[in-house]
Scaffold this active site. Sequence first.
Site, PDB file in Angstrom:
ATOM      1  N   LYS A  11     -33.301  -8.267   0.668  1.00 12.70           N
ATOM      2  CA  LYS A  11     -33.544  -9.568   1.307  1.00 12.70           C
ATOM      3  C   LYS A  11     -33.190 -10.738   0.374  1.00 12.70           C
ATOM      4  O   LYS A  11     -33.041 -10.560  -0.836  1.00 12.70           O
ATOM      5  CB  LYS A  11     -35.013  -9.639   1.744  1.00 12.70           C
ATOM      6  CG  LYS A  11     -35.386  -8.601   2.819  1.00 12.70           C
ATOM      7  CD  LYS A  11     -36.844  -8.758   3.266  1.00 12.70           C
ATOM      8  CE  LYS A  11     -37.220  -7.737   4.329  1.00 12.70           C
ATOM      9  NZ  LYS A  11     -38.627  -7.914   4.791  1.00 12.70           N
ATOM     10  N   TYR A  51     -35.046  -8.644  14.343  1.00 13.98           N
ATOM     11  CA  TYR A  51     -36.513  -8.623  14.315  1.00 13.98           C
ATOM     12  C   TYR A  51     -37.128  -8.955  15.677  1.00 13.98           C
ATOM     13  O   TYR A  51     -38.270  -9.421  15.743  1.00 13.98           O
ATOM     14  CB  TYR A  51     -37.031  -9.585  13.239  1.00 13.98           C
ATOM     15  CG  TYR A  51     -37.021  -8.999  11.833  1.00 13.98           C
ATOM     16  CD1 TYR A  51     -37.769  -7.864  11.515  1.00 13.98           C
ATOM     17  CD2 TYR A  51     -36.295  -9.592  10.813  1.00 13.98           C
ATOM     18  CE1 TYR A  51     -37.778  -7.332  10.228  1.00 13.98           C
ATOM     19  CE2 TYR A  51     -36.307  -9.071   9.513  1.00 13.98           C
ATOM     20  CZ  TYR A  51     -37.052  -7.936   9.238  1.00 13.98           C
ATOM     21  OH  TYR A  51     -37.074  -7.416   7.963  1.00 13.98           O
ATOM     22  N   ASN A 114     -40.613 -10.099   0.619  1.00 18.08           N
ATOM     23  CA  ASN A 114     -40.972  -8.784   0.087  1.00 18.08           C
ATOM     24  C   ASN A 114     -39.762  -7.909  -0.229  1.00 18.08           C
ATOM     25  O   ASN A 114     -39.856  -6.685  -0.244  1.00 18.08           O
ATOM     26  CB  ASN A 114     -41.989  -8.091   0.995  1.00 18.08           C
ATOM     27  CG  ASN A 114     -41.476  -7.855   2.388  1.00 18.08           C
ATOM     28  OD1 ASN A 114     -40.340  -8.213   2.707  1.00 18.08           O
ATOM     29  ND2 ASN A 114     -42.287  -7.242   3.229  1.00 18.08           N
ATOM     30  N   HIS A 117     -36.061  -4.344   3.334  1.00 15.69           N
ATOM     31  CA  HIS A 117     -36.395  -3.807   4.651  1.00 15.69           C
ATOM     32  C   HIS A 117     -35.953  -2.359   4.681  1.00 15.69           C
ATOM     33  O   HIS A 117     -34.903  -2.024   4.125  1.00 15.69           O
ATOM     34  CB  HIS A 117     -35.655  -4.555   5.771  1.00 15.69           C
ATOM     35  CG  HIS A 117     -35.576  -3.747   7.047  1.00 15.69           C
ATOM     36  ND1 HIS A 117     -36.614  -3.699   7.944  1.00 15.69           N
ATOM     37  CD2 HIS A 117     -34.627  -2.907   7.522  1.00 15.69           C
ATOM     38  CE1 HIS A 117     -36.277  -2.863   8.940  1.00 15.69           C
ATOM     39  NE2 HIS A 117     -35.075  -2.380   8.706  1.00 15.69           N
ATOM     40  N   GLU A 128     -30.210  -0.029  14.100  1.00 15.77           N
ATOM     41  CA  GLU A 128     -30.018  -1.051  13.069  1.00 15.77           C
ATOM     42  C   GLU A 128     -28.684  -0.865  12.336  1.00 15.77           C
ATOM     43  O   GLU A 128     -27.975  -1.839  12.059  1.00 15.77           O
ATOM     44  CB  GLU A 128     -31.192  -1.012  12.085  1.00 15.77           C
ATOM     45  CG  GLU A 128     -32.500  -1.446  12.741  1.00 15.77           C
ATOM     46  CD  GLU A 128     -33.737  -1.252  11.870  1.00 15.77           C
ATOM     47  OE1 GLU A 128     -34.839  -1.568  12.337  1.00 15.77           O
ATOM     48  OE2 GLU A 128     -33.605  -0.788  10.718  1.00 15.77           O
TER      49      GLU A 128
HETATM   50  P1  RTP Z   1     -39.569  -4.463   7.299  1.00 15.62           P
HETATM   51  O1  RTP Z   1     -39.522  -4.319   8.796  1.00 15.62           O
HETATM   52  O2  RTP Z   1     -38.923  -5.740   6.814  1.00 15.62           O
HETATM   53  O3  RTP Z   1     -39.015  -3.244   6.613  1.00 15.62           O
HETATM   54  O4  RTP Z   1     -41.077  -4.541   6.798  1.00 15.62           O
HETATM   55  P2  RTP Z   1     -42.336  -3.706   7.293  1.00 15.62           P
HETATM   56  O5  RTP Z   1     -41.918  -2.677   8.295  1.00 15.62           O
HETATM   57  O6  RTP Z   1     -43.046  -3.242   6.068  1.00 15.62           O
HETATM   58  O7  RTP Z   1     -43.200  -4.835   7.969  1.00 15.62           O
HETATM   59  P3  RTP Z   1     -43.185  -5.371   9.478  1.00 15.62           P
HETATM   60  O8  RTP Z   1     -44.576  -5.327   9.974  1.00 15.62           O
HETATM   61  O9  RTP Z   1     -42.103  -4.702  10.268  1.00 15.62           O
HETATM   62  O10 RTP Z   1     -42.822  -6.900   9.258  1.00 15.62           O
HETATM   63  C1  RTP Z   1     -41.473  -7.306   9.130  1.00 15.62           C
HETATM   64  C2  RTP Z   1     -41.347  -8.356   8.048  1.00 15.62           C
HETATM   65  O11 RTP Z   1     -41.965  -9.564   8.474  1.00 15.62           O
HETATM   66  C3  RTP Z   1     -42.492 -10.256   7.349  1.00 15.62           C
HETATM   67  N1  RTP Z   1     -43.919 -10.440   7.529  1.00 15.62           N
HETATM   68  N2  RTP Z   1     -44.520 -11.562   7.236  1.00 15.62           N
HETATM   69  N3  RTP Z   1     -46.439 -13.609   6.865  1.00 15.62           N
HETATM   70  C4  RTP Z   1     -46.833 -12.421   7.337  1.00 15.62           C
HETATM   71  O12 RTP Z   1     -47.975 -12.155   7.606  1.00 15.62           O
HETATM   72  C5  RTP Z   1     -45.811 -11.393   7.525  1.00 15.62           C
HETATM   73  N4  RTP Z   1     -46.022 -10.174   8.000  1.00 15.62           N
HETATM   74  C6  RTP Z   1     -44.801  -9.577   8.000  1.00 15.62           C
HETATM   75  C7  RTP Z   1     -42.220  -9.397   6.121  1.00 15.62           C
HETATM   76  O13 RTP Z   1     -41.014  -9.849   5.520  1.00 15.62           O
HETATM   77  C8  RTP Z   1     -42.052  -8.021   6.735  1.00 15.62           C
HETATM   78  O14 RTP Z   1     -41.310  -7.194   5.884  1.00 15.62           O
HETATM   79 MG    MG Z   2     -40.737  -3.121  10.011  1.00 14.74          MG
END
Ligand code: RTP
Ligand code: MG
Length: 140
Positions: A11, A51, A114, A117, A128
């Site tokens: 990212k 997303y 973070n 992804h 994807e």
């Molecule tokens: P990713 O899809 O990016 O691999 O991450 P993930 O599965 O661990 O998390 P996900 O729940 O799918 O959330 C996607 C991305 O959204 C951002 N996020 N921000 N500010 C917040 O509370 C929040 N929560 C999620 C993060 O960049 C997360 O990786």
């Molecule tokens: Mg995710």
Amino acid sequence: MAVERTFSIIKPDATARNLTGAINVVIEQAGLRIVAQKRVRMTRGEAETFYAVHKERPFFGELVEMMTSGPVVVQVLEGEGAVARYREIMGATNPASAADGTIRKLYAKSIGENSVHGSDSVDNAAIEIAQFFAGNEIVG
Ligand code: RTP
Ligand code: MG
């Protein structure tokens, strides 16, 4: 375990800090092979499509802003159980909760910024990967 492919994004917070190589070291040392990779600037439309599952979430606007704020490196990773293996070495979404040695524990700045992804299922990985790579760009 089956050989799988997963989709990865390094990212903007990580490309800004020149961490592409450092993250690739963690990926390769975990036994995953980088079978496709390119540095791109995501458009707003691409980030919104990518997303879309989160479009009702309060952080969606911030997430799209963040993903379009700088270059990203999109990748296809291949290996045994690649989807779960990559999630394991990425660590928890929130770096404060991520296990030692994981990419997010080592490098992420916050839950929003973070660093990486990774796909959450084999089916989503295929969707994807197809959003960013043509078949002949992936060399296994
Ligand atoms: P990713 O899809 O990016 O691999 O991450 P993930 O599965 O661990 O998390 P996900 O729940 O799918 O959330 C996607 C991305 O959204 C951002 N996020 N921000 N500010 C917040 O509370 C929040 N929560 C999620 C993060 O960049 C997360 O990786
Ligand atoms: Mg995710």
